[in-house]
Design an enzyme around this catalytic site. Structure first.
Site, PDB file in Angstrom:
ATOM      1  N   GLU A 141      -1.234   4.199  -0.971  1.00  0.00           N
ATOM      2  CA  GLU A 141      -0.878   3.399   0.201  1.00  0.00           C
ATOM      3  C   GLU A 141      -0.438   1.994  -0.207  1.00  0.00           C
ATOM      4  O   GLU A 141       0.486   1.417   0.383  1.00  0.00           O
ATOM      5  CB  GLU A 141      -2.064   3.319   1.166  1.00  0.00           C
ATOM      6  CG  GLU A 141      -2.502   4.659   1.744  1.00  0.00           C
ATOM      7  CD  GLU A 141      -1.407   5.328   2.547  1.00  0.00           C
ATOM      8  OE1 GLU A 141      -0.561   4.619   3.131  1.00  0.00           O
ATOM      9  OE2 GLU A 141      -1.382   6.574   2.592  1.00  0.00           O
TER      10      GLU A 141
ATOM     11  N   ASP B 117       3.578   7.423  -5.021  1.00  0.00           N
ATOM     12  CA  ASP B 117       2.797   8.241  -5.957  1.00  0.00           C
ATOM     13  C   ASP B 117       2.904   7.692  -7.377  1.00  0.00           C
ATOM     14  O   ASP B 117       1.912   7.638  -8.116  1.00  0.00           O
ATOM     15  CB  ASP B 117       3.288   9.689  -5.929  1.00  0.00           C
ATOM     16  CG  ASP B 117       2.743  10.469  -4.737  1.00  0.00           C
ATOM     17  OD1 ASP B 117       1.827   9.955  -4.063  1.00  0.00           O
ATOM     18  OD2 ASP B 117       3.242  11.584  -4.476  1.00  0.00           O
TER      19      ASP B 117
END
Length: 415
Positions: free
Chosen positions: A278, A359
């Protein structure tokens, strides 16, 4: 009816056929792969969990097809069927001023639309979610949420509708630019205010009490240069068994929120990896890019409406005989999705690109293997299918398919 009527019907029909075709592809592909767990997940997810995810996806997709047809028929009913014209005539009979009539028309139309869609919401919550063990919403909570949503629509919607119609009536030919500035400012205000004002009306947010986990998270935040107003746990289990984590707010009012269901599922290192993902969105400025994109799209849309509002064929082609600012705005909001369906796969592609970037950031700041384990648990607990149809996924999905995402992260485990 005029030429635009046929253009609208052709676009609506093409959009409906495309979406039904995509849904059928998804149903067929998921059903064909229901009997075996993909090799990449064979040692991580049991067959019964894989089949539950497949059945959950199939049920939601089949329900979605019905909703697609229903909503298309409603759109025709509102426009060519005379629904908007009838509702507008009803308000016009009261003899109010144009802006007051317009506000009443807009608010009542959206309330009626919400009521007409309510049966599907009830069925999804109390039948589908209940069947697969996710529903925690009681009838009292459901009704309470509806009442709060309706009240918020009145408190926020009435002043915004009044301001929009006043600008359209009083600010001359560049009203669409002024309205865009108003809408952009309001959207940014809501992003800032939502965590502290709106969200607590529906959920309880408590500070994270696990001191060890909090210190670990704070260390990650310090490494990433991220400052927030706190780390909170949301009582998501009050309504659903699904788990998630997210950032909310902007500027100095940013918050990190974990669903309580997620904290019960993941280990500390996995939670850190999810948070690092996040944070990747923050560091790569994905939120800012999305805000700018939506603002530019809304500017283009309002500029187009500024031209359409002067065209009589626009109203007549959509079943409205008497032109007005509020009907032009309502027609545009209802019909524009039919003509902008091509934007869906483009927006999905950019979103998936952002997920890969986040990611990669998480792999650099924590451990890719931890994020893989967290994702696998989240796929399992949320009954997310591991085998979506590639074309369906490319069109709709904001996140990469599970096998693709895990394969991508696996290349980062050694780095």
């Amino acid at each position: 009816m005029n030429n635009f009527t046929w253009i609208f019907l052709l676009a609506l029909g093409a959009s409906l056929i495309l979406k039904l075709w995509l849904a059928q592809r998804q149903i067929r592909h998921v059903a064909e792969n229901r009997g075996q767990v993909p090799d990449a997940f064979a040692d991580k997810i049991q067959l019964d969990a894989h089949q539950k995810a497949a059945d959950y996806t199939l049920t939601n997709t089949r329900q979605g097809r019905i909703e697609l047809i229903y909503n298309s028929l409603l759109l025709v009913g509102w426009t060519l069927g005379g629904g908007l014209q009838w509702l507008d005539n009803s308000w016009q009979q009261l003899g109010w001023g144009s802006i007051t009539t317009g506000v009443a028309m807009l608010i009542s139309a959206f309330l009626i639309m919400a009521i007409l869609e309510l049966p599907f919401t009830i069925y999804h919550t109390f039948v589908i979610e209940e069947r697969f063990g996710f529903n925690r919403t009681t009838p009292a909570t459901f009704v309470g949420d509806l009442a709060k949503q309706a009240l918020l629509m009145l408190i926020i919607g009435v002043p915004m509708a009044w301001a929009a119609l006043w600008l359209m009536q009083e600010s001359g030919g560049l009203w669409w630019l002024y309205l865009w500035l108003l809408w952009s400012g309001f959207s940014l205000l809501m992003l800032w205010a939502y965590p502290a004002v709106i969200a607590p009306l529906f959920n309880k947010f408590s500070p994270l009490e696990d001191d060890t986990l909090q210190k670990r998270i704070q260390s990650l935040l310090n490494r990433c240069g991220f400052k927030s107003q706190g780390i909170f746990v949301m009582d998501g289990s009050r309504r659903s068994g699904h788990g998630n984590a997210y950032f909310t707010g902007m500027g100095q009012n940013k918050r990190i929120v974990f669903f309580d269901t997620l904290l019960k599922t993941l280990e500390a290192d996995e939670i850190e990896a999810v948070l690092a993902h996040e944070l990747g969105h923050f560091k790569r400025k994905h939120v800012q890019k999305r805000i700018i994109t939506m603002m530019l799209l809304s500017l283009a849309g309002l500029a187009l409406l500024g031209w359409l509002i002067e065209q009589s064929w626009f109203y007549q082609g959509l079943g409205v005989q008497q032109a007005s600012n509020h009907l032009a705005l309502l027609l545009f909001l209802l019909v524009s999705p039919v003509f902008t369906v091509f934007l869906q796969p483009i927006m999905s592609w950019f979103s998936r690109k952002h997920e890969f970037e986040a990611d990669d950031y998480a792999a650099a700041q924590s451990d890719a293997a931890d994020l893989i384990r967290a994702l696998v648990k989240m796929y399992r607990e949320n009954a997310s299918t591991l085998t979506p149809d590639p074309v369906y996924s490319a069109f709709y999905d904001s996140h990469p398919p599970a096998p693709v995402r895990v394969a991508h992260l696996s290349t980062r485990t050694a780095s």
